[in-house]
Structures are given as structure tokens and as C-alpha cells.
Design a protein around this motif. Sequence first.
Motif, mmCIF file in Angstrom:
data_model
loop_
_atom_site.group_PDB
_atom_site.id
_atom_site.type_symbol
_atom_site.label_atom_id
_atom_site.label_comp_id
_atom_site.label_asym_id
_atom_site.label_seq_id
_atom_site.Cartn_x
_atom_site.Cartn_y
_atom_site.Cartn_z
ATOM 1 N N HIS A 219 0.828 -1.198 0.000
ATOM 2 C CA HIS A 219 0.000 0.000 0.000
ATOM 3 C C HIS A 219 0.862 1.247 0.000
ATOM 4 C CE1 HIS A 219 -3.753 -2.200 1.072
ATOM 5 N NE2 HIS A 219 -2.893 -3.004 1.675
ATOM 6 N N VAL B 82 0.522 5.430 1.224
ATOM 7 C CA VAL B 82 -0.242 6.339 2.060
ATOM 8 C C VAL B 82 0.423 7.709 1.999
ATOM 9 C CG1 VAL B 82 -0.943 6.856 4.447
ATOM 10 C CG2 VAL B 82 -1.018 4.499 3.602
ATOM 11 N N GLN C 58 0.714 11.729 3.513
ATOM 12 C CA GLN C 58 0.475 12.597 4.660
ATOM 13 C C GLN C 58 1.032 13.976 4.353
ATOM 14 O OE1 GLN C 58 2.208 11.470 8.522
ATOM 15 N NE2 GLN C 58 0.308 12.149 9.477
ATOM 16 N N LEU D 275 -3.550 10.956 7.666
ATOM 17 C CA LEU D 275 -3.132 9.923 6.729
ATOM 18 C C LEU D 275 -4.197 9.719 5.656
ATOM 19 C CD1 LEU D 275 -1.976 7.394 9.470
ATOM 20 C CD2 LEU D 275 -0.482 8.838 8.070
ATOM 21 N N TRP E 288 -5.067 7.022 2.484
ATOM 22 C CA TRP E 288 -4.725 5.825 1.729
ATOM 23 C C TRP E 288 -4.822 6.130 0.237
ATOM 24 C CZ3 TRP E 288 -7.825 2.594 -1.439
ATOM 25 C CH2 TRP E 288 -7.187 1.405 -1.818
ATOM 26 N N TYR F 284 4.320 7.120 2.370
ATOM 27 C CA TYR F 284 4.714 5.883 3.031
ATOM 28 C C TYR F 284 4.296 4.675 2.203
ATOM 29 C CZ TYR F 284 5.015 8.601 7.416
ATOM 30 O OH TYR F 284 5.335 9.515 8.404
ATOM 31 N N PRO G 215 -1.962 -3.192 7.908
ATOM 32 C CA PRO G 215 -0.562 -2.876 7.648
ATOM 33 C C PRO G 215 0.243 -2.726 8.935
ATOM 34 C CG PRO G 215 -1.969 -1.574 6.222
ATOM 35 C CD PRO G 215 -2.864 -2.235 7.235
ATOM 36 N N GLU G 216 1.119 -3.692 9.195
ATOM 37 C CA GLU G 216 1.931 -3.659 10.404
ATOM 38 C C GLU G 216 3.330 -3.120 10.116
ATOM 39 O OE1 GLU G 216 2.220 -7.438 12.365
ATOM 40 O OE2 GLU G 216 3.293 -6.596 14.086
ATOM 41 N N TRP H 149 5.766 -0.661 7.951
ATOM 42 C CA TRP H 149 5.752 0.578 7.191
ATOM 43 C C TRP H 149 7.169 1.001 6.853
ATOM 44 C CZ3 TRP H 149 1.286 4.087 6.805
ATOM 45 C CH2 TRP H 149 0.101 3.519 7.301
ATOM 46 N N GLY H 150 7.313 1.642 5.692
ATOM 47 C CA GLY H 150 8.556 2.319 5.410
ATOM 48 C C GLY H 150 8.684 3.560 6.280
ATOM 49 N N GLU H 151 9.858 4.163 6.231
ATOM 50 C CA GLU H 151 10.120 5.328 7.085
ATOM 51 C C GLU H 151 9.528 6.608 6.533
ATOM 52 O OE1 GLU H 151 12.164 3.893 4.970
ATOM 53 O OE2 GLU H 151 13.999 5.077 4.575
ATOM 54 N N TYR I 37 -3.765 3.041 14.939
ATOM 55 C CA TYR I 37 -2.342 3.315 14.787
ATOM 56 C C TYR I 37 -1.961 4.469 15.711
ATOM 57 C CZ TYR I 37 -3.059 0.870 10.344
ATOM 58 O OH TYR I 37 -3.407 -0.048 9.377
ATOM 59 N N ALA J 74 6.816 6.949 11.173
ATOM 60 C CA ALA J 74 5.738 6.255 10.482
ATOM 61 C C ALA J 74 4.681 5.809 11.500
ATOM 62 C CB ALA J 74 6.292 5.043 9.747
ATOM 63 N N PRO J 75 3.469 5.602 11.045
ATOM 64 C CA PRO J 75 2.455 5.046 11.952
ATOM 65 C C PRO J 75 2.877 3.672 12.464
ATOM 66 C CG PRO J 75 1.435 5.945 9.984
ATOM 67 C CD PRO J 75 2.917 5.927 9.739
ATOM 68 N N LEU K 167 1.220 0.189 14.091
ATOM 69 C CA LEU K 167 -0.025 -0.550 14.302
ATOM 70 C C LEU K 167 -0.149 -0.958 15.768
ATOM 71 C CD1 LEU K 167 -2.531 -1.994 13.080
ATOM 72 C CD2 LEU K 167 -1.062 -4.015 12.784
ATOM 73 N N TYR L 214 -4.809 7.194 14.997
ATOM 74 C CA TYR L 214 -5.711 7.096 13.854
ATOM 75 C C TYR L 214 -6.415 5.747 13.847
ATOM 76 C CZ TYR L 214 -3.014 10.988 11.849
ATOM 77 O OH TYR L 214 -2.403 12.197 11.623
ATOM 78 N N ARG M 77 -10.498 1.583 2.535
ATOM 79 C CA ARG M 77 -9.394 1.788 3.496
ATOM 80 C C ARG M 77 -9.244 3.229 3.993
ATOM 81 N NH1 ARG M 77 -8.265 -2.260 0.114
ATOM 82 N NH2 ARG M 77 -7.289 -4.148 0.944
ATOM 83 N N PHE N 221 -8.905 6.420 6.555
ATOM 84 C CA PHE N 221 -8.446 6.698 7.904
ATOM 85 C C PHE N 221 -9.389 7.726 8.540
ATOM 86 C CE2 PHE N 221 -4.267 4.740 8.170
ATOM 87 C CZ PHE N 221 -3.885 4.600 6.848
#
Lengths: 122, 107
Positions: free
Chosen positions: A35, A37, A39, A45, A47, A95, A109-110, A112-114, B37, B44-45, B47, B88, B96, B98
Motif C-alpha cells: 500500500h 499512504v 500525509q 493519513l 490511503w 509511506y 498494515p503492520e 511501514w517504510g520510514e 495506529y 511512520a504510523p 499498528l 488514527y 481503506r 483513515f
Amino acid sequence: QVQLVQSGAEVKKPGASVKVSCKASGYTFTGYYMHWVRQAPGQGLEWMGWINPNNGGTHYAQKFQGRFTMTTDTSISTAYMDLSGLTSDDTAVFYCARGSLIGGTTLAPEYWGEGTLVTVSS
Amino acid sequence: EIVLTQSPGTLSLSPGERATLSCRASQSVINNYLAWYQQKPGQAPRLLIYGASTRATGIPDRFSGSGSGTDFTLTISRLEPEDFAVYYCQQYVDSRPFGQGTKVEIK
């Protein structure tokens, strides 16, 4: 361990395009959706869409249809986000995030990129 | 399309206090695929909760999620200094979306 490493910050002029990369490691890249995202500064955020690295299938959020393209290069386990026709409103952090198992369990989504900051300025 | 509305916008509390955050959906969340999140500045967020009530790996048990259908709650039983952040909610299937976020700040 699962890692998503994104490309560095970009500064672009209005009208230009930007391509952000997200290199995955620690898992089978073609086994999970990816995915993207957005910001904007000081905002929440949003999507943008997902891509299936196994077959290249994509689904875009309605707001991002048109200028936004997701691709992958499975040979190097990397996902890409391409945004064209940049305006100052596109200044944001982007992201990547690993999604559900393809053909299997629905996952939040657990990983994530930075994040990659894209600044659009003349 | 489903819309998630979080409240309050800002929560001012002291360490040790209980935080209760709300996420209300404009229509029923599919299969309760609702996640929470935490996001800190420049990060980054992260989870916290998925499936409305299941803690993600490594998340302390002071975080709990509840609710179903259209009304969901994230509770932090006793705020630690590191819990002051923006939270969030998200439906993580279909469109999907937020929520707009709730900022938990130090009082």
C-alpha cells in the motif's frame, strides 16, 4: 525481520514527476499486497492505493486516480510510486506499507517504510 | 464510501490517567476490520490494534480496543509519557479510509 526501506527526500518543481521507491526485505515480496499512504504537512493519513506484486494488479483510491501510478520490480523486491503533474498541494510524506497476504489472511498494515518527503516548490 | 470520524480532536490528559478515543463509522465496518495506529512526529504510523480488539505484536496491554459495527473505542488504561501522540483508526479493507486523528497531549 521485515523491513521496508524507502528512497530519500525529493525536491521537485511544479509540473514535474517524482518516483519513490520502497525496497522490501525479510519476507516473500510477491506474497503480500503493498500500500501507499500520503500525509501532507501537519495533516492526517490518506490511503492512496495498493498493488499486488505477484501480478501487477492495482487498486487506486478515487482521489488518486489519474496522476498516481504504482509499479513493482519483483527481481529486486521493490515497489514504486510515481506521481506526475506535481503541484504545491502534493508536498507530503509518502509511506509504503505491507498489506494482506495475497489470497490469504486479511492483515492490517503492520510494517511501514520510514516515509519519503516530497517537496514541490518553484 | 465509508467515512470514519474520530473524537475528540484533542485529548489533554496527565500521565497515569485513562484515555478513551472514539472512532465512528458512517456505515458498518466490514468484518470489524478496524485498526488503530499511533504516530509520533517524524515517524511512520505504528499498528496498535487490528480486528477492532486484537493487539499487534509487542503492544503493551495498557492499550485495548473494543467495539463493532459502527462504533469503536481505543482505551489506554494508564498513560505513559511515550503514549502522547496522534492516534488514527482505519478500516483496512475496501476503500481503506483513515479517521482524521486524535491528538493525545500532556495536560
